[in-house]
Scaffold this active site. Structure first.
Site, PDB file in Angstrom:
ATOM      1  N   SER A 139       0.846  -1.191   0.000  1.00  0.00           N
ATOM      2  CA  SER A 139       0.000   0.000   0.000  1.00  0.00           C
ATOM      3  C   SER A 139       0.877   1.236   0.000  1.00  0.00           C
ATOM      4  O   SER A 139       1.977   1.236   0.560  1.00  0.00           O
ATOM      5  CB  SER A 139      -0.878  -0.017   1.252  1.00  0.00           C
ATOM      6  OG  SER A 139      -1.263   1.300   1.585  1.00  0.00           O
ATOM      7  N   LYS A 198       0.899  -3.328   4.795  1.00  0.00           N
ATOM      8  CA  LYS A 198       0.023  -4.081   3.893  1.00  0.00           C
ATOM      9  C   LYS A 198       0.774  -5.023   2.943  1.00  0.00           C
ATOM     10  O   LYS A 198       1.832  -4.698   2.437  1.00  0.00           O
ATOM     11  CB  LYS A 198      -0.816  -3.123   3.036  1.00  0.00           C
ATOM     12  CG  LYS A 198      -1.902  -2.375   3.764  1.00  0.00           C
ATOM     13  CD  LYS A 198      -2.921  -3.264   4.460  1.00  0.00           C
ATOM     14  CE  LYS A 198      -3.790  -4.038   3.488  1.00  0.00           C
ATOM     15  NZ  LYS A 198      -4.796  -3.200   2.846  1.00  0.00           N
TER      16      LYS A 198
END
Ligand code: ARG
Length: 505
Positions: free
Chosen positions: A283, A289
């Site tokens: 991300s 992420k």
């Protein structure tokens, strides 16, 4: 010879030039650009047939083949670029030929042929190779699943129904389920191939022709399996594309379902699979992420393939018999579908091969949530002679009571006590065996069940089937290549000055 001033090959009856808007609106250059080699091969075969049948002369043939060969070479070197003003691939190739050979020779190629059957030849030649390519990709994906299956016949995990823990299965059993499914996709692609590998050439505009053509000769030259017989049906029909699209659509459904599982399995909540870093993305804002974008994009692109099928079906439903220009729109959806499916098949095998499956976590889940309750009920049926419905009720009662206390089967004293309260007395070591998910795997040895024995048998069976499919793909590709090489050899002899009547076709 009388010629109009227009640049169009069909402009005889027209008195003014086409507006640029009409030209832009009707041309199909971007779509047709995939079929240049096919258009040239189809034209070569047609010309050879015309000469063999005495419809054009040996000299005509030599000129035509010489310039088609140049077109092919120029195309390969990126020097033959299709021009939108020439509307489509057919007019571009023919115009190239006429410019080179002159109209007295080049103008003869289109004898006993229409763009209506010509575009079908190009499409059939292109699509059959794309089907084989798709089948190859699918075969690779199946191999990736079989490797997982072989390594994990005893890796236990919860099998799901309603996305709730149902019964223990092995990871290998899960993997072979996909192969079992994909083998049917292979079958559907095979059936589509059979429809595709038929020769439409010679149907002409819609009615056949008064020239003494030999349709079976072009069938053989182009490596088709059969001659599609009925001229009007050929020109009017696109079910070979619908069948291909349908096969791709269902295949995409399976790829999307697989993707959904990859997305779920790699979540913190499931946590049973970990993607290799090479197959995941991050991300721009959240540093922690790691996302399963490949699976999501596969799932997300599925609609494009479904849309392609719906697009063509809708196109066809209102068409009267004969050629209608609507039919030019048969190719864009198919190209899209091939592109999407092939790119997914290109990346998913690598993703699967590098995914780490967390066997410990899978086993813990299989132990944590009563997944072996059915085994206990089955045991009571076999050993105590009770009706299954009664055993289901007893075990259901035990599970309900344990769950209410926040316990599992692994709180053995409680499990034993709950059973005793329902009239069943079993020693703890025996309970532990009955409720062991790995032993449960081994017990489910019915034909096609999850037992390691069955999974190994199915792996063997599927491997054999996949080998057969690979052999068939190879044989089909070989037939195509052999036919292409044969056309090339015939051309060589013609260009060497040999008479077409004396050449071994
Ligand atoms: N570009 C056309 C297609 O893809 C080729 C056939 C054109 N035939 C015609 N009668 N205009 O269908």
């Amino acid at each position: 010879m009388m010629m109009t001033t227009s640049t169009k090959l069909w402009s005889g009856r027209f008195r003014s030039e086409l507006s640029t808007e009409t030209e832009d609106f009707t041309q199909s250059i971007a779509v047709d650009s995939r079929m240049v080699a096919q258009d040239i091969w189809g034209s070569q075969a047609h010309a050879i047939m015309l000469a063999r049948q005495g419809i054009i002369s040996d000299n005509d043939l030599r000129q035509i083949l010489h310039w088609l060969g140049k077109a092919e070479a120029d195309f390969r070197e990126g020097k033959f670029i299709l021009q939108p003003e020439k509307e489509d691939v057919h007019m571009n190739v023919e115009a190239y030929l006429i410019e080179g050979a002159g109209s007295e020779y080049g103008g003869k190629l289109h004898t006993a042929r229409s763009r209506n059957d010509q575009v079908l030849v190009d499409a059939h030649l292109y699509i059959r190779e794309q089907i084989l390519k798709t089948q190859q990709g699918l075969s690779r994906l199946c191999q990736a699943f079989l490797s997982i299956a072989k390594a994990h016949t005893e890796t236990v995990m919860p099998g799901y129904t309603h996305t709730q823990h149902a019964q223990p299965i092995s990871l290998g059993f899960w993997a072979t389920a996909y192969v079992s499914m994909f083998l049917r996709d292979q079958k559907r692609l095979n059936m589509a191939y059979e429809l595709v590998n038929m020769n439409p050439l010679g149907a002409c505009a819609l009615a056949g022709t008064s020239f003494p053509i030999d349709r079976h000769l072009t069938t053989q030259l182009l490596g088709f399996d059969a001659t599609h017989e009925h001229a009007l049906d050929i020109i009017s029909s696109r079910d070979f594309i619908v069948e291909t699209l349908f096969a791709l659509t269902l295949l995409m459904t399976s790829l999307s379902r697989l993707s959904e599982e990859i997305v779920c399995w790699t979540t913190y909540e499931f946590n049973i699979a970990v993607l290799d870093d090479a197959y995941a993305t991050g991300s721009s804002i959240m540093p922690q992420k790691k996302n399963a974008d490949i699976a999501e994009l596969t799932r997300g692109r599925t609609g494009r393939v479904y849309g392609a099928l719906m697009d063509l079906l809708t196109n066809l439903k209102g068409l009267p018999m004969g050629y209608n220009r609507d039919l030019q729109e048969d190719k864009p959806p198919l190209w899209t579908a091939f592109d999407v499916v092939q790119s997914c098949l290109g990346i998913l095998p690598g993703l699967l091969e590098t995914t780490e499956f967390k066997a410990d976590r899978m086993e813990a889940l299989a132990n944590a949530n009563f997944a072996t309750a059915t085994e206990l009920a089955n045991f009571l049926v076999s050993e105590q002679g009770l009706p299954f419905r009664k055993c289901h009720e007893i075990v259901g009662g035990v599970v309900g009571a344990l769950a209410k206390m926040g316990k599992t089967f692994h709180d053995w004293d409680d499990t034993q006590k709950q059973l005793q309260a329902r009239g069943i007395d079993l020693p703890i070591p025996q309970l532990q065996r009955i409720l062991d998910p790995i032993l449960a795997l081994h017990h489910n040895r019915s034909f096609g069940g999850t037992s390691p024995r069955e999974v190994k048998r199915m792996v063997g069976e599927f491997e054999t089937k996949l080998n057969e499919i690979d052999d068939q793909i190879r044989a089909r590709q070989e037939k195509i290549d052999t036919a292409h090489q044969k056309t090339a050899r015939i051309i060589e002899q013609v260009l060497d000055g040999k008479e077409i009547a004396t050449i071994d076709l």
